[in-house]
Write a protein that holds these residues in place. Sequence first.
Motif, PDB file in Angstrom:
ATOM      1  N   HIS A  17       0.813  -1.223   0.000  1.00  0.00           N
ATOM      2  CA  HIS A  17       0.000   0.000   0.000  1.00  0.00           C
ATOM      3  C   HIS A  17       0.851   1.280   0.000  1.00  0.00           C
ATOM      4  O   HIS A  17       0.530   2.251  -0.691  1.00  0.00           O
ATOM      5  CB  HIS A  17      -0.900  -0.045   1.242  1.00  0.00           C
ATOM      6  N   ASP A  48      -6.829   6.981  -0.015  1.00  0.00           N
ATOM      7  CA  ASP A  48      -6.764   5.614  -0.515  1.00  0.00           C
ATOM      8  C   ASP A  48      -7.615   5.407  -1.771  1.00  0.00           C
ATOM      9  O   ASP A  48      -8.774   5.807  -1.822  1.00  0.00           O
ATOM     10  CB  ASP A  48      -7.188   4.643   0.598  1.00  0.00           C
ATOM     11  N   HIS A  63       1.083   4.267  -2.865  1.00  0.00           N
ATOM     12  CA  HIS A  63       0.839   5.713  -2.698  1.00  0.00           C
ATOM     13  C   HIS A  63       1.871   6.499  -3.511  1.00  0.00           C
ATOM     14  O   HIS A  63       1.555   7.499  -4.164  1.00  0.00           O
ATOM     15  CB  HIS A  63       0.946   6.110  -1.221  1.00  0.00           C
TER      16      HIS A  63
HETATM   17 ZN    ZN Z   1      -3.175   5.056   2.426  1.00  0.00          ZN
END
Ligand code: ZN
Length: 342
Positions: free
Chosen positions: A111, A308, A115
Amino acid sequence: MPKYILGIESSCDDTSAAILEDTRILSNVIANQQVHAAFGGVVPELASRAHQQNIIPVIQDALLKSGISKNELSAVAFTRGPGLLGSLLVGTSFAKSFAWALNIPLIEVDHMQAHILAHFITKGKADDRVPSFPFLCLTVSGGHTQIVRVDDYFSMTIIGKTIDDAAGEAFDKAAKIMGLPYPGGPLIDKLGKEGDSGKFAFSKPNIPGLDYSFSGLKTSFLYFLRDKLKTDSDFIEKNKADLSASIQKAIIETLMDKLMKAVKQTDIFQVAIAGGVSANSALRGAILQREKEGYFEAFIPEFQYTTDNAAMIAIAGYYKYLTGSFADYSVVPYSRGISINL
Ligand code: ZN
Ligand code: KG4
């Protein structure tokens, strides 16, 4: 032949699916979970259930908006971690089943790397602008605060990080102290626009090297307000905008000080920002101001790629697809980072 990658993100409280044609965005659908607002933070059990509810409609919508059919997909990329285990399990299980049913590769994505890699998503237009290696990325979210040296798509080194709270957490906790709902970051940003950032001063941390600390700031904000409320119970209500602008200034100045130090130390003059807090208008302004002053070339993500989203998972998946870096069906999620967060 273009590659079509489906990205799936379910690490926290956003269920998201996106489809890329190579690096070009075709769709990016995000279902936010409203159930947490009343609890002042994400409730893991509720997040897992909401993901379970949202995941198929979100995937269907992403496919529909992309204009391609599931049979044209080249691979399924999913967030393996870090994040909430119950949430990650929903995306991981769906990704496995879908890839298996379609007989296409399964790709695991970190994750935090995603980003950063969001900076390589394009629109397929002549003015698409992406960073070149090496560059520095200030990755600031609800769970992380890192200065990362990025030497290649998957060659990243954390050169600075928080030793306690993340920057997003500092925003959210300050908001909570003021009685604002979760997540408070965007609200402080909004309120701060109307306020005077010089009205109140809060002590900034004094941590050596490139590391950060935000827990002291939170405590000094809490004590400051506790004292003021003793003599004026309406103090917060009357000063919401100035308080927001002032605490925001303290957080952003702290972030910028170490970032500038990192630029000096590494002699790397391309700087990107990523993660939820990179949506913050004062941080974006501060980065652009430094660029204008000639310190570095700045890369600021589009708003849809700050918090997100699955487009960032799909772009990370695309670069892994190119090198044949596929996951095994026995893969399981991890709650803490293993690739760049060692
Ligand atoms: Zn995040
Ligand atoms: O990257 P993200 O969506 O989730 C994590 O991986 O943590 O980041 C969420 C964080 C929250 O703490 C939220 O308050 C913060 O990003 N955030 C902001 C803004 N938008 C989101 N903080 C300050 N200003 C904003 N405009």
